[in-house]
Design an enzyme around this catalytic site. Structure first.
Site, PDB file in Angstrom:
ATOM      1  NE  ARG A   1      -3.932   1.932   0.822  1.00  0.00           N
ATOM      2  CZ  ARG A   1      -4.527   2.917  -0.182  1.00  0.00           C
ATOM      3  NH1 ARG A   1      -4.239   3.052  -1.237  1.00  0.00           N
ATOM      4  NH2 ARG A   1      -5.656   3.761   0.284  1.00  0.00           N
TER       5      ARG A   1
ATOM      6  CD  GLU B   1      -2.986   6.039   1.874  1.00  0.00           C
ATOM      7  OE1 GLU B   1      -3.301   6.503   0.945  1.00  0.00           O
ATOM      8  OE2 GLU B   1      -3.684   5.616   2.839  1.00  0.00           O
ATOM      9  CG  ASP B   2      -0.304   2.230   4.805  1.00  0.00           C
ATOM     10  OD1 ASP B   2      -0.700   1.299   4.956  1.00  0.00           O
ATOM     11  OD2 ASP B   2      -0.664   3.411   5.100  1.00  0.00           O
TER      12      ASP B   2
ATOM     13  NE  ARG C   1       5.192   5.063  -4.330  1.00  0.00           N
ATOM     14  CZ  ARG C   1       3.910   5.320  -4.107  1.00  0.00           C
ATOM     15  NH1 ARG C   1       3.668   6.174  -3.252  1.00  0.00           N
ATOM     16  NH2 ARG C   1       2.961   4.556  -4.744  1.00  0.00           N
TER      17      ARG C   1
ATOM     18  CD  GLU D   1      -0.711  -5.911  -6.880  1.00  0.00           C
ATOM     19  OE1 GLU D   1      -0.037  -5.728  -5.531  1.00  0.00           O
ATOM     20  OE2 GLU D   1      -0.454  -4.942  -7.490  1.00  0.00           O
TER      21      GLU D   1
END
Length: 765
Positions: A32, A34-35, A37, A99
């Protein structure tokens, strides 16, 4: 993480480091954005590419619509390992969940990373995952509810997988390191083929890890040695698979012994090593010396794991791994061999012996092959135990026997067991014989004498009786063919069987031409048929195992002119091996046998009054005729300079002791319990090498010769108190010693031997 306009950022190292399987990507990162990267995922990605791992990640977080883009779908299908970073807001993204569904449907390795979430939250969809699904289910139609159910199933499946819980790590750097180690192990396309769940392997691996010291940056050589078939190659393969990912290059070179017999083979081994490290195809090496130069120049900057399997001679290491400085810092060279001396000569840092399996592990390994489970079936328990006893902890034998008996009936098992008792199984006989073939001619002959005659004997006795044994026994120990326990020679049961089978195979159907005879049935056959030949060098006849009466004749022995070891004995105390009446041995008066080459004659209950008139014994080293009927030893005196041990105990009819002057090198004399013997030869006091004299229970001996009194060379002599007390004629030394013991209140505490109290009366320093 996923996006509509997917940008693929793989890192591609040189082709030589790619997996041999047809995958475009070695690792697929799902996360995810925004958590994680710019934090954890970014650090993990950079570490992956720095290790040369071809990695896929979506770099943009753009909405894709309702389905996974075809380019992303293809990337999933062409990836080998999936690392899923399950963060707090992972389930908020329907793209991530889509995914995950696609990934979970593939039969691939999935490594879940539970990043600031509890694994149970995934399995049960609680915590932040419960809130995420609450939002997804708002105003969901039938189609979306079906999709939500797939998301839930995928999360539950992944939540139940073994992964990494970030909350158990104090530092994320350590977490990333552990993830990389696991991925590297799984990706290594050169992992060697070994069985899973191998019995007893964990203990080997744990011990070898401590010896290898992987954290050290110096170059270390480790030796693995043991008996043929004990599992050295398997152990080294497991070690290779366990640590190979920690090196720049890892090479396992198999069958060094066999492949290095000829010049071309040695050259090929060098090329295999060089190409395995440098990764240059078809590098030309025209000579061994050129190969040595290339290894020294090109490998000294590389951190290399090199395993050389089945090395048999030091020369094989000279052109492959002669010195530590041929390899770069942190390198490890592991050598497997049957020859412990080779490791010592090459000065390895540590040496590890692969030993026999204990009973519990043996029965488990055997049953895995015989029954495809860890314990025997009910009707086969006793037979399984018999097979395990026969294999005696040798993994090769356990595997071969188990495989050959799988699916067979009880009767077939019983038949196989009976066959094994007479002939070893051909497969592991071939493996064990390799060690024998690596010995020189003298060492081979010493090993055959030990396997056929002297297992369980004191090393000192064996070195006295077998020529060259003193120099050969250390070699046999170093090659793991025999072992010494408290100075007694022992060996694996299958080594003994191998040695005896070699003796049989000299002339398979003609035992009269075998060099060594130990089986009563074979001995009886050649004596009955008069088929003995000069090839016979040794006969050990255990009359306790003879089933029918036997007869010795001069004619039957006449052709056995090379006889050098001759023993007739009762291993079960003058009964047969079943505890019944003893089997008779008939020896006619005037019996003669060849004796010129004889080094060892041991004949319990020898029935004649003396040794044969033609007895030579020029090469005799030990003579033992205990419990015999002899009245005198030989019919003609002769110089016998090689005789060191004379044992005539319990020869009740012996009246004359042989002249000691003709046996000048005697070291040990035992004439215990010779009740008819009246005097001791005075020359015995002049024997400079005599260290042990036992005269106990010789009741008719009135006195000892004065030549013995005051001797400093006799280390111990024994005599019983009751047979000298009251004698008027007694040497001063004896009287003084007995008076000394009279002054001791509890003199039995000094020397109690069997049922008699024996006093050391001739001990001088």
């Amino acid at each position: 993480m996923a996006s509509a306009n997917t940008q693929i950022i793989p890192y591609s190292p040189p082709p030589s480091s790619r997996s041999s399987e047809q995958f475009t990507y070695e690792v697929f990162l799902s996360f995810r954005g925004e958590d994680t990267r710019y934090g954890f995922t970014g650090h993990l990605f950079e570490t992956l590419i720095s290790h040369g791992i071809v990695t896929f990640r979506d770099d943009d977080e753009l909405e894709r619509g309702g389905v996974i883009a075809s380019e992303l779908q293809k990337a999933i299908e062409e990836s080998k390992i999936f690392v899923i970073i399950l963060s707090e807001n992972y389930a908020n993204s329907r793209w991530c969940l889509d995914e995950l569904v696609e990934i979970s449907q593939l039969q691939r390795l999935i490594l879940p990373i539970f990043y600031h979430v509890d694994p149970s939250d995934l399995r049960k969809q609680t915590g932040s995952y419960e809130k995420a699904f609450f939002d997804h289910e708002k105003e969901a139609d039938e189609e979306k509810r079906e999709k939500i159910q797939k998301w839930r199933s995928a999360l539950t499946k992944v939540g139940n997988l073994a992964g990494f819980d970030q909350q158990k790590y104090r530092h994320e750097a350590r977490l990333i390191k552990d993830i990389i180690n696991v991925i590297c192990k799984k990706l290594n396309s050169k992992l060697l083929d070994v069985e899973e769940n191998m019995v007893g392997m964990d203990s080997h691996l744990e011990e070898l890890r401590s010896l290898i010291k992987i954290e050290s940056n110096d170059v270390r050589m480790i030796g693995i040695h043991g008996l043929g078939g004990i599992g050295k190659t398997t152990v080294s393969k497991v070690v290779y698979n366990d640590i190979s990912h920690l090196f720049n290059s890892s090479i396992f070179i198999a069958d060094v012994r066999e492949r290095s017999q000829y010049y071309e083979g040695r050259l090929k081994l060098q090329k295999e090593l060089i190409n395995g490290v440098i990764k240059e195809k078809n590098m030309e090496i025209n000579s061994i010396q050129e190969g040595v130069s290339v290894i020294k120049q090109r490998l000294r900057s590389k951190k290399v794991l090199l395993i050389l399997d089945d090395v048999s001679k030091s020369e094989q290491l000279e052109f492959l791994a002669r010195k530590l400085d041929w390899f770069g810092p942190g390198s490890r060279i592991i050598i497997t061999t049957r020859d412990q001396r080779l490791l010592r000569e090459h000065e390895v840092h540590e040496s590890y012996e692969v030993k026999d399996l204990g009973y519990n592990k043996s029965i488990q390994l055997f049953c895995q092959y015989a029954f495809k489970k860890n314990s025997p079936e009910e009707d086969y328990v006793d037979l399984s135990n018999d097979m395990v006893d026969y294999a005696n902890g040798l993994p090769l034998a356990l595997k071969v026997l188990g495989s050959s008996l799988h699916g067979r009936s009880v009767r077939e098992w019983e038949s196989a067991l009976q066959k094994l008792k007479t002939r070893p199984h051909v497969d592991f006989h071939k493996v064990l014989k390799i060690s024998y073939e690596g010995l020189d001619d003298i060492e081979q002959q010493v090993l055959l004498d030990i396997t056929c005659f002297f297992r369980g004997c004191d090393k000192n006795d064996v070195t006295r009786l077998i020529e060259h044994a003193e120099s050969c026994i250390p070699v046999l120990c170093e090659k793991n063919l025999i072992t010494l326990y408290c100075n007694y020679i022992e060996m694996h049961d299958l080594i003994q069987e191998m040695g005896r089978e070699i003796a049989r195979q000299e002339h398979p159907k003609e035992p009269g031409k075998w060099s060594r005879l130990w089986d009563h049935a074979d001995i009886s056959l050649i004596l009955r048929n008069n088929t003995g030949t000069e090839d016979v060098k040794g006969i050990f006849l255990d009359m306790s195992r003879a089933r029918v009466a036997m007869e010795f004749t001069t004619e039957a022995f006449s052709k056995m002119k090379g006889l050098r070891l001759f023993k007739v004995y009762w291993s079960c105390g003058f009964t047969n091996h079943m505890g019944g009446e003893r089997t008779e041995l008939h020896v006619p008066k005037g019996f003669e046998f060849p004796s010129y080459d004889l080094r060892y004659l041991h004949w319990e209950e020898y029935p004649l009054e003396s040794l044969p008139s033609n007895f030579d014994g020029e090469n005799l080293v030990e003579l033992n005729l205990k419990h015999s009927s002899i009245k005198y030893l030989w019919q003609r005196e002769k110089l016998r300079e090689k005789l060191k041990v004379l044992k005539l105990s319990t020869c009740h009819q012996l009246t004359y002791m042989p002249c000691s002057s003709n046996m000048p090198n005697l070291e040990e004399v035992n004439i215990e319990s010779c009740g008819s013997l009246k005097k001791v030869d005075s020359w015995i006091g002049f024997l400079n090498n005599l260290t042990s004299l036992d005269l106990s229970l010789c009741q008719k001996i009135e006195k000892l010769p004065r030549t013995i009194q005051g001797r400093s060379g006799i280390h111990q002599g024994f005599i019983t108190r009751e047979h000298f007390c009251g004698k008027r004629e007694m040497g001063d030394v004896i009287r003084q010693k007995l008076d000394f013991f009279d002054s001791i209140k509890s003199w039995k505490n000094f020397s109690v031997w069997f049922q008699h109290v024996k006093i050391r009366i001739l001990k001088f320093h």
